[in-house]
Design a protein around this motif. Structure first.
Motif, mmCIF file in Angstrom:
data_model
loop_
_atom_site.group_PDB
_atom_site.id
_atom_site.type_symbol
_atom_site.label_atom_id
_atom_site.label_comp_id
_atom_site.label_asym_id
_atom_site.label_seq_id
_atom_site.Cartn_x
_atom_site.Cartn_y
_atom_site.Cartn_z
ATOM 1 N N MET A 137 -26.223 -8.559 -10.480
ATOM 2 C CA MET A 137 -26.529 -8.104 -9.117
ATOM 3 C C MET A 137 -25.238 -7.777 -8.362
ATOM 4 N N ALA A 138 -25.340 -6.776 -7.581
ATOM 5 C CA ALA A 138 -24.153 -6.363 -6.832
ATOM 6 C C ALA A 138 -23.862 -7.333 -5.685
ATOM 7 N N TYR A 184 -19.297 -3.156 -1.610
ATOM 8 C CA TYR A 184 -19.642 -1.824 -1.107
ATOM 9 C C TYR A 184 -21.002 -1.901 -0.453
ATOM 10 N N PRO A 185 -21.122 -1.389 0.767
ATOM 11 C CA PRO A 185 -22.421 -1.445 1.439
ATOM 12 C C PRO A 185 -23.482 -0.667 0.670
ATOM 13 N N ASN A 186 -24.656 -1.195 0.613
ATOM 14 C CA ASN A 186 -25.780 -0.499 -0.010
ATOM 15 C C ASN A 186 -26.299 0.570 0.936
ATOM 16 N N PHE A 187 -26.187 1.778 0.420
ATOM 17 C CA PHE A 187 -26.494 2.967 1.194
ATOM 18 C C PHE A 187 -27.946 2.961 1.687
ATOM 19 N N GLN A 188 -28.861 2.649 0.773
ATOM 20 C CA GLN A 188 -30.283 2.710 1.103
ATOM 21 C C GLN A 188 -30.645 1.679 2.166
ATOM 22 N N ALA A 189 -30.124 0.492 1.995
ATOM 23 C CA ALA A 189 -30.451 -0.581 2.931
ATOM 24 C C ALA A 189 -29.918 -0.244 4.320
#
Lengths: 354, 354
Positions: free
Chosen positions: A1-2, A47-52
């Motif tokens: 998991m990231a 790295y921020p999750n783009f979708q979230a």
DNA sequence: CTGAAAGCGCTTACAG
DNA sequence: CTGAAAGCGCTTACAG
């Protein structure tokens, strides 16, 4: 998991909210905390999750780019790479991404645009074309979704923000240019009239003829379809009119060279016997024989400014409707001759034959 | 606010889970329920929220497409529009979208790819180029992220799935073709050697010379940089060697026509005095004078198959590494002549001068 | 200046 | 065959 924002928060002994605010560079967070959190983010390679992010923030930071279907000449070389380069330059500067349409025909494109808008895939849309009676454009307008187009809209010109060249004017200018060289018989070989760009250039051509006191005749205009289906035949017929043209305006450099080839098959030479001007100024047109006189339409700027307009529209949906004509530039090369030379040559030839 | 799955659920008297399953066309839901829910979705004009779906499902249904920076010749016309068309065709069929890179230089591109991967913006990536020692590619490989490339990788050839033409072979074939026409002095004017495609074509050229028992000489090879900086000068020097070439292999049609122009300035004619073959078969090359003999590299297929490979890779990350060479086609037009004619012409000229 | 909590709109085990 | 509940990884009022 990231790695998530929660991992970072734990490691930095702050709350997830704080991490989120550090990412957004919120001024209410102390420099000290920011430093600490950033150090952890880096160490953990967060790295921020783009979708979230998009879901929570209700924005996507991406722009939808809609091409007309790829069979249309207008989106062949060199328009497409160049306009994309312009779009990317502006989008990248504002940290926006590009989502490209993939549809192959009008219906697929329409469906895709609807799902981009309704599915919140993008924050705004650039239409890379202006088509006559385009339901995609109408949909966007009615949905009040931020969009802009490269090309003058067919309807609702005062309600949509767009970028274009002043195609009527440049066609007008091109005819005047030929007129100045002494030409009076000027033909026009056109683009697909489903696109406004083609209609505008044709209209500019007509207006220029009228202003110059010349007659517009249908026999001097070859429609895109006719040319595509039977280019050689249509040129043959054109040049076998009682009064054949001494100059031709072509909708695009690609078409211009095709015309030149058909003329050659008829032993008609450019610019000796017939002059040709064209639009779009392809990268090859400087090198190839004859070097083509063509109107450079500043494709890069078209893409760049369309994006700038869109960005403005997205940040302020109530901003006024705007449009702007990107300047063009007639590049004189060797495909046009003055009518005097032409007459001389004809006369010489006739003498030669006798 | 837009219609959500909850609105639909209420209206249809089912749970949100059921609506979600209807969207996914889950076989465990009865046809009757599906019909009912679908009717409501249509009536309410429900569209699933892309971001929310992606976040929950941990997939994005989008493919990242990475262009090399747009200044590189390889991504000028007609490569880019055509490869995109191939990609879109396959992607659209599988309901994937395209996210385009916007970076202007290597560093920006690298950063963008990292954020696409780490930020879960895309499910897989297509690299539209193969660069020597490309950290972007290395990153992708090390991250074990699904990707494929158009172009043979410089390193790790057996570890990455790719599509390409067999550039070494086609360059080889092209030299043999010239050889068959009687040419023995064959020059090569090349592409940017940071890209594997250029290295491969150069290597194919060398191998062909060696096999034919000819010598490879540096003076017969003009580097991309030299040509870009001083095209006319470099052609002048090439043609003023003690033994000038009788044939030239050019890396691209655009370059070929530029060469032809410089040759003309030196009163050297193609194909009368020098033959030229090239690669990529631009759309103009059939029309323009001289019609260029060029290798068609099936750009559309390159894009299509790259996408197919990627789709396969994404659906089964453990699938074996593959590569495939898309067939090419030497299109013979009028830019090459046989050496006999050439010798005759030289001799005639010499006689003429005497 | 920072945190606890609700919520963005979906999907998907789990349970029945 | 269907539902209740937890969770995807963020953001953002609200409160302090």
């Amino acid at each position: 998991m990231a790695i998530t924002i929660i991992d970072v928060a734990k490691e930095a002994n702050v709350s997830p909210s704080t991490v989120s605010r550090v990412i957004a560079d919120n001024p209410r967070i102390s420099e000290q905390t920011k430093r600490k959190v950033r150090e952890v983010m880096e160490r953990l390679e967060y790295y921020p999750n783009f979708q979230a992010r998009n879901l929570a923030a209700k924005s996507t930071k991406t722009i939808g780019v809609i091409m007309s279907n790829s069979t249309s000449l207008a989106f062949q070389n060199p328009f497409f790479p160049e306009v994309i380069r312009g779009i990317c330059t502006s989008a990248h500067a504002s940290k926006y991404g590009i989502y490209l349409s993939t549809g192959g025909n009008e219906e697929e494109i329409y469906q895709e645009v609807v799902s981009m808008v309704q599915g919140r895939k993008v924050d705004g849309i650039i239409l890379l074309y202006s088509r006559v009676n385009d339901r995609t454009m109408t949909f966007l307008k009615d949905a009040q979704f931020p969009f802009t187009m490269v090309g003058r809209p067919y309807k609702f010109e005062n309600e949509v923000t767009y970028i274009d060249n002043d195609n009527q004017k440049i066609a007008h200018d091109v005819v005047n240019y030929l007129f100045g060289l002494g030409h009076r018989q000027i033909a026009f070989i056109g683009g697909n009239l489903d696109f406004v760009v083609s209609k505008d250039r044709l209209e500019g051509y007509r207006q220029a003829l009228i202003k110059a006191g010349l007659l517009y005749t249908d026999s001097y205009f070859i429609h895109d379809d006719a040319f595509k289906a039977n280019g050689d035949r249509s040129i043959f017929e054109l040049m076998n009119l009682k009064v054949p043209p001494t100059a031709i305006v072509a909708h695009d450099d690609l078409i211009a060279y095709e015309i030149i080839r058909y003329l050659e098959e008829l032993s008609i030479q450019v610019p000796k016997d017939v002059s040709i001007v064209s639009f779009n100024n392809h990268s090859l047109s400087a090198y190839v024989k004859p070097p083509l006189t063509s109107v450079d339409i500043s494709i890069f700027e078209l893409g760049l400014e369309a994006t700038n307009f869109l960005l403005e529209k997205m940040s302020d949906p109530k901003s006024t409707v705007k449009h702007h004509f990107v300047p063009t530039n007639l590049i004189e090369r060797d495909s046009c001759g003055s009518i005097k030379q032409l007459v001389n040559k004809y006369q010489q030839e006739k003498r030669g034959k006798k």
